[in-house]
Structure formats: C-alpha cells, structure tokens
Design a protein around this motif. Structure first.
Motif, PDB file in Angstrom:
ATOM      1  N   THR B  41       0.812  -1.227   0.000  1.00 54.67           N
ATOM      2  CA  THR B  41       0.000   0.000   0.000  1.00 54.67           C
ATOM      3  C   THR B  41       0.846   1.278   0.000  1.00 54.67           C
ATOM      4  O   THR B  41       0.463   2.254  -0.626  1.00 54.67           O
ATOM      5  N   GLU B  42       1.992   1.262   0.667  1.00 61.33           N
ATOM      6  CA  GLU B  42       2.822   2.465   0.664  1.00 61.33           C
ATOM      7  C   GLU B  42       3.281   2.801  -0.745  1.00 61.33           C
ATOM      8  O   GLU B  42       3.273   3.951  -1.168  1.00 61.33           O
ATOM      9  N   GLU B  45       0.376   4.137  -2.788  1.00 62.34           N
ATOM     10  CA  GLU B  45       0.065   5.539  -2.506  1.00 62.34           C
ATOM     11  C   GLU B  45       1.080   6.468  -3.149  1.00 62.34           C
ATOM     12  O   GLU B  45       0.726   7.508  -3.698  1.00 62.34           O
ATOM     13  N   GLU B  49       0.042   9.113  -6.033  1.00 65.69           N
ATOM     14  CA  GLU B  49       0.272  10.538  -5.834  1.00 65.69           C
ATOM     15  C   GLU B  49       0.987  11.173  -7.023  1.00 65.69           C
ATOM     16  O   GLU B  49       0.643  12.265  -7.458  1.00 65.69           O
ATOM     17  N   GLU B  61      -7.778  11.306  -1.650  1.00 70.62           N
ATOM     18  CA  GLU B  61      -7.383  10.337  -0.616  1.00 70.62           C
ATOM     19  C   GLU B  61      -7.783   8.939  -1.072  1.00 70.62           C
ATOM     20  O   GLU B  61      -8.850   8.752  -1.658  1.00 70.62           O
ATOM     21  N   LEU B  62      -6.902   7.968  -0.808  1.00 70.81           N
ATOM     22  CA  LEU B  62      -7.265   6.567  -1.047  1.00 70.81           C
ATOM     23  C   LEU B  62      -7.738   5.984   0.280  1.00 70.81           C
ATOM     24  O   LEU B  62      -6.974   5.907   1.227  1.00 70.81           O
TER      25      LEU B  62
END
Ligand code: GDP
Ligand code: MG
Ligand code: ZN
Lengths: 218, 113
Positions: B41-42, B45, B49, B61-62
């Motif tokens: 997930t990091e 994201e 972005e 936002e996710l």
C-alpha cells in the motif's frame, strides 16, 4: 457526492486476457505462463523442453524480458517459433502485450505455447494473460524460505519446479521444509524436483505438459 | 513494482466515473483491498500521488477497505480466516481451503464534487 463504482482495478487487463483465452480455446492450444526469479532456470528449462518434445508437439515460446533478446535467441536455436516482448523496464507481462505478439504467431497447428514471464516473484502473478495454467521455477540457491515470502506466485501456480537439485549438497536448502511450505500454501499443486543441467526429474514435467495438451485437445 | 499499473487502473476508473457524473474534483477513492491482493500500500500511494498530478484527482485520498483472507474447505465446508497462508483445513485436517475472500482489488466508490 458519493458515486458507487465496484469495478475491478485490473478489469481492463482481465478483459483482454479473456480475449486471448478465447483464441487459445478456439485453437485448442495449451498455454503456460512460466514465472520465477531471474536466474532460476526458466530459459534452461525451456531449452530442455524444446529439445525433448519438438518431434512430438508443435510448440512456440513467448519470451518476456526487460530489454534484451538473449533468451529468445537461445530458444530460436531449437527451430521453435519464438516471439520477444520487451517490457522496457516493466516488471511483468500483461494481457495486451501478449495479444499484440499473438497476431504474429501462426497459431493454427500449435499444441503448446509457453510464455516465459519477466524474472520476478511478485508482479507477474497478479496479471492474467489468458493462460490455462501458471507455473513457477524456484531454484535451490534462492533459499527454502521463498514460498512463504512470496506466497501469491506459489498459490497461483498449478506446477512448481524446484530446479538445480544438483547443487543441493552445497547449500543449506531444506527440501523437506520447502515441500511442506509449498504443500501448506497450495495443497493440490504439482511439485517436481529437477536439474536442468543434469537432466534429472524432467520426465514428470514433460508428462504433466503432455497430459495438459491432451486435455486441451479434448 | 506493479503498483504503478494498479494506480493507473484506479485513476482510469475514477476519471471515467467522475466524467459520467459531471464531477469537477475527486476528493476520495474507496478501494476494496484483499489481504492477499499482493499490493504494497505504501508503494501504491506513492505511485498514485505522482500519477494524479494535474488531474481532477490530484490530492485525492485513497480510503482502504481491507478484506480478510477467508477460505472454505472443499471437503467439510468449514469457513475460516486463513492464518500464515495455511490452506489446509484446520477443522478436518485434510481438505484444501478455497479462497472466498481476500483477493479483492476493486474501486468501491468515489467522493466527488
Ligand atoms: N547448477 C545448475 N544450474 C542451472 C540449472 N538450471 C539452470 N542453471 C543455470 O542458471 C543460470 C540461469 O539460468 P537461466 O535459464 O538463464 O535462468 P532464467 O533467468 O530463469 O531464464 C544459467 O547459468 C544456467 O546454466 C540447474 O539445474 N543446475
Ligand atoms: Mg530467462
Ligand atoms: Zn475441512
């Protein structure tokens, strides 16, 4: 305002994969998506396989590679049709890439198409290309902890080839532990221990391919 | 790093649904993410972005809705949360567990203006 969506994020890939799959079904070609780390022995396995089965089956290979045609050149020596896909840094093959090269392959007489995916234990397992089955090559030097570290690729694969068993005596690879982990992750997976350089254990792999090709022919 | 391909998939779907709803700004994207979806997930994201810069989803936002990895035994029908990727049924000790949830990778909803 909230908008309901409920769409698969990889849906576009899945739609093209379904088109590829329909084409393979129509032509009755068994398609294997072969995955594994760089250096695990995927291309060596294919070289062995082409040499062993070329009088018996009509085969073709698609080679996925970041930038080079080195693997495709190795396969071409066996007088088997081979197509190259260069992903230019992309870490996996996807269905549109495979669809694009399919138009340049003569599919009519093919029995078996093997796609060597980009060397990587993570990403390729997420992307269907329209294959009938996935397979993974894990080599002894990678360590016996890899199945549990990269569970998805072992979960998705119908066959696991444990390669380079010739060098087992020189490593701390625990074969019993590796087999146990793979069985736990995927209880009905086909597991074969092979050495592609010493040509051992490969008969099981050939028989598995033969049975799959026969089943696909119907 | 297939997270870039996943981020592209998310953005495609989000822009498509935003356009269908005449939205001018996407504030939030709800994702359904299985425990065994194979997405970091990091890194997702981070990819997202950088991908949305200059689009109506910039700054969106996710919101993650995680789905547990659940299996059902082929032999005895027992349903259970799968621990440590052990796909052998803890109830009967024999059957293999088929995944019934935990591989989801979906866009659930958008919040748009
Ligand atoms: N000792 C040993 N080496 C092998 C075996 N199979 C492949 N190799 C070697 O491993 C290296 C990588 O093989 P390659 O087929 O290019 O791997 P790929 O990157 O997965 O396609 C080569 O030097 C092969 O000769 C094997 O069974 N035993
Ligand atoms: Mg190779
Ligand atoms: Zn059971």
């Amino acid at each position: 305002m909230e908008v309901q969506v409920m769409q698969d994020i990889l849906g576009k890939n899945d739609r093209i994969a379904a088109e590829n799959q329909a084409l393979f079904a129509d032509k009755k070609i068994f398609v294997l998506n072969l995955m594994g780390s760089p250096g695990s022995g995927k291309t060596t396995l294919l070289e062995r396989t082409m040499a062993a089965l070329k009088d018996e089956l009509h085969m073709a290979v698609i080679e996925g590679d970041l930038f080079t045609t080195k693997d495709a050149d190795r396969i071409a020596k066996y007088a088997v049709p081979v197509m190259q896909i260069n992903t230019s840094g992309g870490c996996h093959l996807d269905a549109p890439m495979v669809q694009e090269v399919l138009s340049q392959l003569v599919l009519d007489r093919l029995d078996l198409l093997i796609v060597e995916n980009v060397g990587n234990l993570v990403c390729p397992a997420e992307f269907n290309i329209g294959e009938d089955a996935k397979g993974v090559v894990l080599s002894i030097t990678e360590g016996d902890d890899k199945p549990m570290k990269y569970p998805l690729v072992f979960k998705e694969s119908s066959i696991v080839l444990l390669n380079k068993v010739d060098i087992l005596p020189y490593t701390n690879f625990d074969m019993a532990a590796a087999r146990e982990d793979i069985h736990t992750l995927h209880p009905d997976v086909k597991l074969v221990e092979v050495s592609c350089v010493q040509d051992t254990g490969l008969k099981d792999w050939y028989d598995w391919l033969r049975a799959k090709v026969r089943a696909k022919k119907g | 790093m297939h997270e870039m391909a996943v981020a592209e998939g998310i953005l495609d779907i989000a822009l498509d649904y935003a356009a269908k709803n005449q939205a001018e700004k996407i504030g939030k994207i709800g994702l359904r993410l299985g425990e065994m979806a194979g997405v970091e997930t990091e890194s997702l994201e981070f990819c997202f972005e950088s991908l949305v810069k200059g689009t109506i989803a910039e700054g969106a936002e996710l919101a993650l809705h995680r789905m547990p990895l659940v299996g059902r035994c082929r032999k005895c029908g027992h349903e259970t949360h799968i621990e440590h990727y052990n796909f052998i049924c803890p109830a009967c000790g024999k059957g293999a567990l088929d995944i019934i949830s935990g591989r989801e990778l979906q866009v659930e909803y958008l919040e748009v203006d």
